[in-house]
Design an enzyme around this catalytic site. Sequence first.
Site, mmCIF file in Angstrom:
data_model
loop_
_atom_site.group_PDB
_atom_site.id
_atom_site.type_symbol
_atom_site.label_atom_id
_atom_site.label_comp_id
_atom_site.label_asym_id
_atom_site.label_seq_id
_atom_site.Cartn_x
_atom_site.Cartn_y
_atom_site.Cartn_z
ATOM 1 N N LYS A 1 36.210 30.300 26.128
ATOM 2 C CA LYS A 1 37.091 30.921 27.104
ATOM 3 C C LYS A 1 37.577 29.879 28.092
ATOM 4 O O LYS A 1 36.772 29.157 28.678
ATOM 5 C CB LYS A 1 36.292 31.986 27.816
ATOM 6 C CG LYS A 1 37.148 33.003 28.445
ATOM 7 C CD LYS A 1 36.585 33.347 29.755
ATOM 8 C CE LYS A 1 37.380 32.655 30.790
ATOM 9 N NZ LYS A 1 37.128 33.137 32.111
HETATM 10 P P1 FBP Z 1 39.035 37.457 35.615
HETATM 11 O O1 FBP Z 1 39.933 38.107 34.582
HETATM 12 O O2 FBP Z 1 38.681 38.404 36.714
HETATM 13 O O3 FBP Z 1 39.579 36.137 36.088
HETATM 14 O O4 FBP Z 1 37.661 37.200 34.867
HETATM 15 C C1 FBP Z 1 37.477 36.173 33.969
HETATM 16 C C2 FBP Z 1 36.416 35.236 34.488
HETATM 17 O O5 FBP Z 1 36.114 34.278 33.517
HETATM 18 C C3 FBP Z 1 35.112 35.886 34.925
HETATM 19 O O6 FBP Z 1 34.165 35.963 33.920
HETATM 20 C C4 FBP Z 1 34.703 34.978 36.049
HETATM 21 O O7 FBP Z 1 33.904 35.598 36.986
HETATM 22 C C5 FBP Z 1 36.016 34.644 36.657
HETATM 23 O O8 FBP Z 1 36.932 34.570 35.616
HETATM 24 C C6 FBP Z 1 35.915 33.359 37.437
HETATM 25 O O9 FBP Z 1 37.046 33.237 38.194
HETATM 26 P P2 FBP Z 1 37.232 32.045 39.212
HETATM 27 O O10 FBP Z 1 37.404 30.827 38.392
HETATM 28 O O11 FBP Z 1 38.440 32.431 39.968
HETATM 29 O O12 FBP Z 1 35.977 31.993 40.039
#
Ligand code: FBP
Length: 309
Positions: free
Chosen positions: A204
């Site tokens: 991811k």
């Molecule tokens: P979102 O769709 O809310 O961005 O979630 C995906 C994710 O990978 C979450 O698992 C993780 O908490 C978040 O993004 C981290 O976001 P950031 O990099 O902004 O802290």
Amino acid sequence: MSKRVKEILSWYSSDSPGTRANIARILNHGRLGGTGKVVILPVDQGFEHGPARSFAKNSAGYDPRYHFELAIDAGCNAYAAPLGFLEAGAAEFAGDIPLILKLNNSDSLYGGSDPAPAVTGSVDDALRLGCSAIGFTIYPASAARNEMYQQIRGLGEEAKRKGLAVVIWSYPRGSGISKKGETALDVVAYAAQVAAQLGAHLIKVKPPTDHIEQEAAKKVYESEKIPIGTLADRVRHVVQSAFAGRRIVIFSGGEAKGKDAVLEEIRGIADGGAFGSIVGRNSFQRAKAEGIELLHEIMDIYAQHGDVG
Ligand code: FBP
């Protein structure tokens, strides 16, 4: 089993039947089941960003059961969360949706520039809760990255030995790069490659911009005329960077934004050959019916690019 899912499973030829069955469980579940495309609901933001930033917009989300129901009702391929959230619903919803246990987390209360997440769960926790996979975040460009690489080496080896799949969130962040560099194309592509080399089955990353962070890389992007003009071009390059497209690479949703903006970005990502999206805040921070509708529209875009063969 669709031809496409069989083809994807063939890329993981060193894995045990148990691990391959768990990858298949994720690929075959939900509205996109069998297409080779996936949409996953991740809810670790309570830990990563704090409860108010995560759940105040739609207060139903303070209840862990809400997210199981959202993922199930929307027909997601899987639901990913840290230990506490999964423990709060794994029995009630056992067998309803593939689960991914996030095995490390960091909070936003410590403001250092180099993230160093703690290991907050175990492979045995994942098995006890009926999960299909473990999840783990690495922060390439953090001063603490090598510790994370070594932790996932051990956890990944154990997960594979015990028949689970491995999902790596690869988020470049820390003193090694600029803020803009976190989503630079060369950096995101590099992050996807590192996760693949660490043995991830699913990777991811964030959608890449057209910024190129590293001077040495910039020269190559220019001399080899690597297309970077559109989001689809950039996504294609990131997918290629994870073993010529022979790893499942999915893209994150990011902060909550308007529906049109979300769908436009998804179209670009899907056009670039992504395997899907992991969409947290843009789904659970909306009222339930609205969140499900948006997830369905996202899935419909991927379905047009899928192949049930
Ligand atoms: P979102 O769709 O809310 O961005 O979630 C995906 C994710 O990978 C979450 O698992 C993780 O908490 C978040 O993004 C981290 O976001 P950031 O990099 O902004 O802290």
